[in-house]
Write a protein that holds these residues in place. Structure first.
Motif, PDB file in Angstrom:
ATOM      1  N   ASN A 221      -8.067  -7.996   3.993  1.00 40.16           N
ATOM      2  CA  ASN A 221      -7.906  -6.551   4.075  1.00 40.16           C
ATOM      3  C   ASN A 221      -8.291  -5.886   2.750  1.00 40.16           C
ATOM      4  O   ASN A 221      -7.454  -5.595   1.895  1.00 40.16           O
ATOM      5  N   ILE A 222      -9.593  -5.644   2.601  1.00 44.96           N
ATOM      6  CA  ILE A 222     -10.120  -5.118   1.338  1.00 44.96           C
ATOM      7  C   ILE A 222      -9.538  -3.744   1.015  1.00 44.96           C
ATOM      8  O   ILE A 222      -9.218  -3.437  -0.132  1.00 44.96           O
ATOM      9  N   GLN A 223      -9.360  -2.933   2.058  1.00 51.48           N
ATOM     10  CA  GLN A 223      -8.799  -1.591   1.848  1.00 51.48           C
ATOM     11  C   GLN A 223      -7.392  -1.678   1.230  1.00 51.48           C
ATOM     12  O   GLN A 223      -7.078  -0.972   0.276  1.00 51.48           O
ATOM     13  N   SER A 224      -6.561  -2.570   1.758  1.00 48.81           N
ATOM     14  CA  SER A 224      -5.204  -2.736   1.226  1.00 48.81           C
ATOM     15  C   SER A 224      -5.235  -3.275  -0.195  1.00 48.81           C
ATOM     16  O   SER A 224      -4.432  -2.882  -1.039  1.00 48.81           O
ATOM     17  N   SER A 225      -6.171  -4.169  -0.451  1.00 51.52           N
ATOM     18  CA  SER A 225      -6.303  -4.735  -1.791  1.00 51.52           C
ATOM     19  C   SER A 225      -6.661  -3.643  -2.804  1.00 51.52           C
ATOM     20  O   SER A 225      -6.069  -3.552  -3.880  1.00 51.52           O
ATOM     21  N   ILE A 226      -7.613  -2.800  -2.441  1.00 51.39           N
ATOM     22  CA  ILE A 226      -8.055  -1.727  -3.342  1.00 51.39           C
ATOM     23  C   ILE A 226      -6.941  -0.709  -3.563  1.00 51.39           C
ATOM     24  O   ILE A 226      -6.649  -0.310  -4.692  1.00 51.39           O
ATOM     25  N   LEU A 227      -6.302  -0.321  -2.476  1.00 55.28           N
ATOM     26  CA  LEU A 227      -5.240   0.686  -2.569  1.00 55.28           C
ATOM     27  C   LEU A 227      -4.070   0.174  -3.408  1.00 55.28           C
ATOM     28  O   LEU A 227      -3.543   0.871  -4.283  1.00 55.28           O
TER      29      LEU A 227
ATOM     30  N   GLY B 209     -10.000  -0.194 -12.507  1.00 56.91           N
ATOM     31  CA  GLY B 209      -9.152  -0.570 -13.642  1.00 56.91           C
ATOM     32  C   GLY B 209      -8.373  -1.866 -13.529  1.00 56.91           C
ATOM     33  O   GLY B 209      -7.436  -2.083 -14.316  1.00 56.91           O
ATOM     34  N   ALA B 210      -8.756  -2.759 -12.588  1.00 55.21           N
ATOM     35  CA  ALA B 210      -8.116  -4.083 -12.559  1.00 55.21           C
ATOM     36  C   ALA B 210      -8.447  -4.770 -13.888  1.00 55.21           C
ATOM     37  O   ALA B 210      -9.550  -4.623 -14.403  1.00 55.21           O
ATOM     38  N   HIS B 211      -7.475  -5.489 -14.471  1.00 50.17           N
ATOM     39  CA  HIS B 211      -7.725  -6.106 -15.777  1.00 50.17           C
ATOM     40  C   HIS B 211      -8.539  -7.392 -15.656  1.00 50.17           C
ATOM     41  O   HIS B 211      -9.301  -7.724 -16.549  1.00 50.17           O
ATOM     42  N   LYS B 212      -8.329  -8.109 -14.561  1.00 50.62           N
ATOM     43  CA  LYS B 212      -9.123  -9.323 -14.338  1.00 50.62           C
ATOM     44  C   LYS B 212      -9.406  -9.449 -12.843  1.00 50.62           C
ATOM     45  O   LYS B 212      -8.500  -9.285 -12.025  1.00 50.62           O
ATOM     46  N   VAL B 213     -10.660  -9.697 -12.526  1.00 51.89           N
ATOM     47  CA  VAL B 213     -11.031  -9.892 -11.124  1.00 51.89           C
ATOM     48  C   VAL B 213     -11.508 -11.332 -10.971  1.00 51.89           C
ATOM     49  O   VAL B 213     -12.354 -11.789 -11.737  1.00 51.89           O
ATOM     50  N   VAL B 214     -10.947 -12.026 -10.003  1.00 51.67           N
ATOM     51  CA  VAL B 214     -11.370 -13.404  -9.775  1.00 51.67           C
ATOM     52  C   VAL B 214     -11.986 -13.528  -8.385  1.00 51.67           C
ATOM     53  O   VAL B 214     -11.681 -12.753  -7.482  1.00 51.67           O
ATOM     54  N   HIS B 215     -12.848 -14.497  -8.291  1.00 52.50           N
ATOM     55  CA  HIS B 215     -13.592 -14.729  -7.051  1.00 52.50           C
ATOM     56  C   HIS B 215     -13.504 -16.237  -6.849  1.00 52.50           C
ATOM     57  O   HIS B 215     -14.440 -16.966  -7.198  1.00 52.50           O
TER      58      HIS B 215
ATOM     59  N   THR C 164       0.838  -1.205   0.000  1.00 56.60           N
ATOM     60  CA  THR C 164       0.000   0.000   0.000  1.00 56.60           C
ATOM     61  C   THR C 164       0.871   1.253   0.000  1.00 56.60           C
ATOM     62  O   THR C 164       0.367   2.365  -0.069  1.00 56.60           O
ATOM     63  N   ASP C 165       2.190   1.043   0.062  1.00 62.28           N
ATOM     64  CA  ASP C 165       3.116   2.174   0.032  1.00 62.28           C
ATOM     65  C   ASP C 165       3.654   2.343  -1.393  1.00 62.28           C
ATOM     66  O   ASP C 165       4.327   1.452  -1.919  1.00 62.28           O
ATOM     67  N   GLU C 166       3.340   3.468  -2.000  1.00 66.21           N
ATOM     68  CA  GLU C 166       3.698   3.687  -3.404  1.00 66.21           C
ATOM     69  C   GLU C 166       5.205   3.613  -3.645  1.00 66.21           C
ATOM     70  O   GLU C 166       5.654   3.032  -4.637  1.00 66.21           O
TER      71      GLU C 166
ATOM     72  N   THR D 196      -4.167  -2.178  -5.709  1.00 70.97           N
ATOM     73  CA  THR D 196      -4.606  -2.287  -7.111  1.00 70.97           C
ATOM     74  C   THR D 196      -4.603  -0.923  -7.788  1.00 70.97           C
ATOM     75  O   THR D 196      -4.109  -0.783  -8.915  1.00 70.97           O
ATOM     76  N   LEU D 197      -5.115   0.077  -7.083  1.00 74.00           N
ATOM     77  CA  LEU D 197      -5.177   1.427  -7.648  1.00 74.00           C
ATOM     78  C   LEU D 197      -3.777   1.922  -8.015  1.00 74.00           C
ATOM     79  O   LEU D 197      -3.557   2.483  -9.087  1.00 74.00           O
ATOM     80  N   MET D 198      -2.822   1.671  -7.143  1.00 66.97           N
ATOM     81  CA  MET D 198      -1.463   2.141  -7.414  1.00 66.97           C
ATOM     82  C   MET D 198      -0.818   1.374  -8.555  1.00 66.97           C
ATOM     83  O   MET D 198      -0.085   1.944  -9.348  1.00 66.97           O
ATOM     84  N   LEU D 199      -1.132   0.086  -8.656  1.00 65.74           N
ATOM     85  CA  LEU D 199      -0.596  -0.706  -9.779  1.00 65.74           C
ATOM     86  C   LEU D 199      -1.149  -0.169 -11.100  1.00 65.74           C
ATOM     87  O   LEU D 199      -0.424  -0.057 -12.090  1.00 65.74           O
ATOM     88  N   VAL D 200      -2.430   0.193 -11.090  1.00 65.90           N
ATOM     89  CA  VAL D 200      -3.055   0.752 -12.295  1.00 65.90           C
ATOM     90  C   VAL D 200      -2.381   2.083 -12.633  1.00 65.90           C
ATOM     91  O   VAL D 200      -1.979   2.334 -13.769  1.00 65.90           O
ATOM     92  N   GLU D 201      -2.208   2.925 -11.614  1.00 70.47           N
ATOM     93  CA  GLU D 201      -1.609   4.247 -11.843  1.00 70.47           C
ATOM     94  C   GLU D 201      -0.161   4.149 -12.311  1.00 70.47           C
ATOM     95  O   GLU D 201       0.307   4.976 -13.089  1.00 70.47           O
ATOM     96  N   LEU D 202       0.539   3.115 -11.844  1.00 73.15           N
ATOM     97  CA  LEU D 202       1.945   2.944 -12.259  1.00 73.15           C
ATOM     98  C   LEU D 202       2.041   2.339 -13.661  1.00 73.15           C
ATOM     99  O   LEU D 202       3.123   2.244 -14.233  1.00 73.15           O
ATOM    100  N   GLY D 203       0.906   1.894 -14.196  1.00 72.66           N
ATOM    101  CA  GLY D 203       0.881   1.401 -15.581  1.00 72.66           C
ATOM    102  C   GLY D 203       1.272  -0.057 -15.755  1.00 72.66           C
ATOM    103  O   GLY D 203       1.762  -0.442 -16.818  1.00 72.66           O
ATOM    104  N   VAL D 204       1.051  -0.887 -14.727  1.00 74.46           N
ATOM    105  CA  VAL D 204       1.346  -2.322 -14.857  1.00 74.46           C
ATOM    106  C   VAL D 204       0.446  -2.917 -15.953  1.00 74.46           C
ATOM    107  O   VAL D 204      -0.745  -2.629 -16.009  1.00 74.46           O
ATOM    108  N   ASN D 205       1.044  -3.744 -16.825  1.00 73.00           N
ATOM    109  CA  ASN D 205       0.335  -4.254 -18.007  1.00 73.00           C
ATOM    110  C   ASN D 205      -0.842  -5.180 -17.709  1.00 73.00           C
ATOM    111  O   ASN D 205      -1.896  -5.070 -18.322  1.00 73.00           O
ATOM    112  N   HIS D 206      -0.637  -6.130 -16.809  1.00 75.47           N
ATOM    113  CA  HIS D 206      -1.704  -7.076 -16.485  1.00 75.47           C
ATOM    114  C   HIS D 206      -1.853  -7.176 -14.971  1.00 75.47           C
ATOM    115  O   HIS D 206      -0.885  -7.526 -14.287  1.00 75.47           O
ATOM    116  N   ILE D 207      -3.035  -6.877 -14.493  1.00 77.07           N
ATOM    117  CA  ILE D 207      -3.293  -6.939 -13.045  1.00 77.07           C
ATOM    118  C   ILE D 207      -4.486  -7.851 -12.805  1.00 77.07           C
ATOM    119  O   ILE D 207      -5.593  -7.597 -13.294  1.00 77.07           O
TER     120      ILE D 207
END
Ligand code: ATP
Length: 140
Positions: free
Chosen positions: A77-83, A113-119, A54-56, A85-96
């Motif tokens: 920890n849903i908050q950590s998961s969201i945070l 902006g997650a590319h694939k969400v699994v449950h 969660t630390d950029e 993911t958001l930073m990975l998207v902002e950093l431009g990771v190709n596949h998340i």
């Protein structure tokens, strides 16, 4: 060149992905805040590090941008998961790919902006149900 993967969160789901990718000869960076988990995967993954994603700055210093595929397997920890993911998207990771804990979590992950969400529990339930039906069809 080998594909490079990073797995964040080494619970049962993330750990199993990490192990399976490693067994198939992929380069895997295993990441967790928990030292015991990281030690457990130190001999399985290519590299294993203790880090809070969660630390950029941590994500940047790991060079996460350069990985082909990042899997976010932070569970409870849903908050950590969201945070994360958001930073990975902002950093431009190709596949998340991200593991969702529930439908609301899934909705937010898709929105940011997650590319694939699994449950996994739900998806596996569906697969097993199909499997049971097709097996029964063959049996009759
Ligand atoms: P399981 O996958 O075992 O069914 P789960 O999906 O609930 O269970 P957890 O047991 O919550 O997964 O495991 C998630 C892992 O993610 C834990 O090992 C935890 O230490 C790790 N984790 C949680 N927050 C962070 C974070 N900010 N950065 C890195 N790792 C984290």
């Amino acid at each position: 060149m080998k594909k490079q993967f990073a797995v964040i969160g080494l619970g049962r789901f993330g750990g199993s992905i990490c192990k399976s990718l490693s067994e198939q000869g992929m380069e895997v960076l295993a990441i967790d805040t928990n030292e015991d988990k990281v030690n457990e995967y130190a001999t399985i993954a290519t590299h294993a590090v203790i880090a809070d994603t969660t630390d950029e700055n941590t994500l940047k210093s790991l060079g996460i941008r350069n990985f082909d595929h990042v899997i976010v397997a932070i569970g409870d920890n849903i908050q950590s998961s969201i945070l994360t993911t958001l930073m990975l998207v902002e950093l431009g990771v190709n596949h998340i790919t991200v593991k969702a804990q529930n439908d609301y979590h899934e909705k937010v992950l898709n929105k940011i902006g997650a590319h694939k969400v699994v449950h996994p529990e739900r998806d596996m339930g569906v697969r097993i149900a199909h499997n049971i039906i097709s097996k029964n069809v063959l049996d009759y």
